[in-house]
Design a protein around this motif. Structure first.
Motif, PDB file in Angstrom:
ATOM      1  N   GLN A  72       1.198  -1.207   0.314  1.00 47.09           N
ATOM      2  CA  GLN A  72      -0.149   0.263  -0.107  1.00 47.09           C
ATOM      3  C   GLN A  72       0.954   1.416   0.032  1.00 47.09           C
ATOM      4  OE1 GLN A  72      -3.065   0.032   3.193  1.00 47.09           O
ATOM      5  NE2 GLN A  72      -4.263   1.991   2.264  1.00 47.09           N
ATOM      6  N   GLY A  73       0.113   2.262  -0.624  1.00 46.92           N
ATOM      7  CA  GLY A  73       1.186   3.470  -1.061  1.00 46.92           C
ATOM      8  C   GLY A  73       2.544   3.421  -1.416  1.00 46.92           C
ATOM      9  N   SER A  74       3.339   1.905  -1.834  1.00 46.41           N
ATOM     10  CA  SER A  74       4.510   2.298  -2.837  1.00 46.41           C
ATOM     11  C   SER A  74       4.646   1.355  -4.064  1.00 46.41           C
ATOM     12  CB  SER A  74       5.801   0.746  -1.772  1.00 46.41           C
ATOM     13  OG  SER A  74       6.396   0.708  -2.084  1.00 46.41           O
ATOM     14  N   GLY A  75       3.598   0.456  -4.261  1.00 44.80           N
ATOM     15  CA  GLY A  75       3.476  -0.192  -5.522  1.00 44.80           C
ATOM     16  C   GLY A  75       3.738  -1.638  -5.026  1.00 44.80           C
ATOM     17  N   VAL A  76       3.509  -2.442  -6.519  1.00 45.48           N
ATOM     18  CA  VAL A  76       3.511  -4.065  -6.922  1.00 45.48           C
ATOM     19  C   VAL A  76       5.155  -4.116  -7.141  1.00 45.48           C
ATOM     20  CG1 VAL A  76       2.443  -5.891  -8.128  1.00 45.48           C
ATOM     21  CG2 VAL A  76       1.313  -3.945  -8.016  1.00 45.48           C
ATOM     22  N   TYR A  77       5.223  -5.661  -6.687  1.00 46.95           N
ATOM     23  CA  TYR A  77       6.469  -5.848  -6.483  1.00 46.95           C
ATOM     24  C   TYR A  77       6.326  -7.183  -6.762  1.00 46.95           C
ATOM     25  CZ  TYR A  77       8.120  -1.190  -4.249  1.00 46.95           C
ATOM     26  OH  TYR A  77       8.100   0.009  -3.300  1.00 46.95           O
ATOM     27  N   ALA A  78       7.603  -7.801  -7.324  1.00 54.42           N
ATOM     28  CA  ALA A  78       8.064  -9.395  -7.649  1.00 54.42           C
ATOM     29  C   ALA A  78       7.867  -9.732  -6.558  1.00 54.42           C
ATOM     30  CB  ALA A  78       8.564  -9.309  -9.007  1.00 54.42           C
ATOM     31  N   ARG A  79       7.875 -11.456  -6.362  1.00 54.57           N
ATOM     32  CA  ARG A  79       8.649 -11.794  -5.057  1.00 54.57           C
ATOM     33  C   ARG A  79       8.915 -13.447  -6.169  1.00 54.57           C
ATOM     34  NH1 ARG A  79       2.908 -13.587  -1.936  1.00 54.57           N
ATOM     35  NH2 ARG A  79       4.595 -13.972  -0.498  1.00 54.57           N
ATOM     36  N   ALA A  80       9.468 -13.648  -5.032  1.00 58.52           N
ATOM     37  CA  ALA A  80      10.377 -14.639  -5.649  1.00 58.52           C
ATOM     38  C   ALA A  80      10.272 -15.831  -6.153  1.00 58.52           C
ATOM     39  CB  ALA A  80      11.157 -15.646  -3.796  1.00 58.52           C
ATOM     40  N   ALA A  81      10.234 -16.447  -7.215  1.00 56.60           N
ATOM     41  CA  ALA A  81       9.925 -16.492  -7.914  1.00 56.60           C
ATOM     42  C   ALA A  81       9.591 -18.917  -7.243  1.00 56.60           C
ATOM     43  CB  ALA A  81      11.128 -17.447  -8.705  1.00 56.60           C
ATOM     44  N   GLY A  82      10.376 -18.842  -5.822  1.00 56.35           N
ATOM     45  CA  GLY A  82       9.910 -20.119  -5.604  1.00 56.35           C
ATOM     46  C   GLY A  82       8.587 -20.221  -4.946  1.00 56.35           C
ATOM     47  N   PHE A  83       7.930 -19.356  -4.329  1.00 65.91           N
ATOM     48  CA  PHE A  83       6.640 -19.353  -4.251  1.00 65.91           C
ATOM     49  C   PHE A  83       5.759 -20.189  -4.599  1.00 65.91           C
ATOM     50  CE2 PHE A  83       3.797 -17.307  -1.137  1.00 65.91           C
ATOM     51  CZ  PHE A  83       3.049 -17.150  -1.604  1.00 65.91           C
TER      52      PHE A  83
END
Length: 90
Positions: A72-83
């Motif tokens: 929230q308030g920061s943006g959308v971020y990539a998560r670790a591929a292994g998740f």
């Protein structure tokens, strides 16, 4: 982080799926690393040549499979591929 421009998409069925597939390829291919912030909705919409609503739907799909997360308030971020998201199928 500056990404190479994406090719505009030709109108057709399920533009949001096509945008999500393109972003997923970037994420799984390692061109967008875990922890990297994705461009804004407006920037992605311009790069893909689609509306912000289409981008919003595509990002929502990526969230549902655990490839990205919103801060929230920061943006959308990539998560670790292994998740791997939870699977509730019997």
């Amino acid at each position: 982080m500056a990404l190479a421009p994406f090719a505009s998409l030709v109108p057709g069925a399920r533009l949001s799926d096509r945008v999500a597939d393109a972003l997923e390829a970037e994420l799984r291919g390692g061109r967008i690393a875990a922890g990297d912030r994705l461009p804004t909705e407006a920037a992605l919409a311009t790069q893909f040549g689609v509306s912000r609503t289409v981008v919003r739907e595509a990002v929502s799909r990526l969230k549902s499979v655990g490839l990205v997360e919103s801060r929230q308030g920061s943006g959308v971020y990539a998560r670790a591929a292994g998740f791997s998201p939870l699977n509730f199928d019997a």
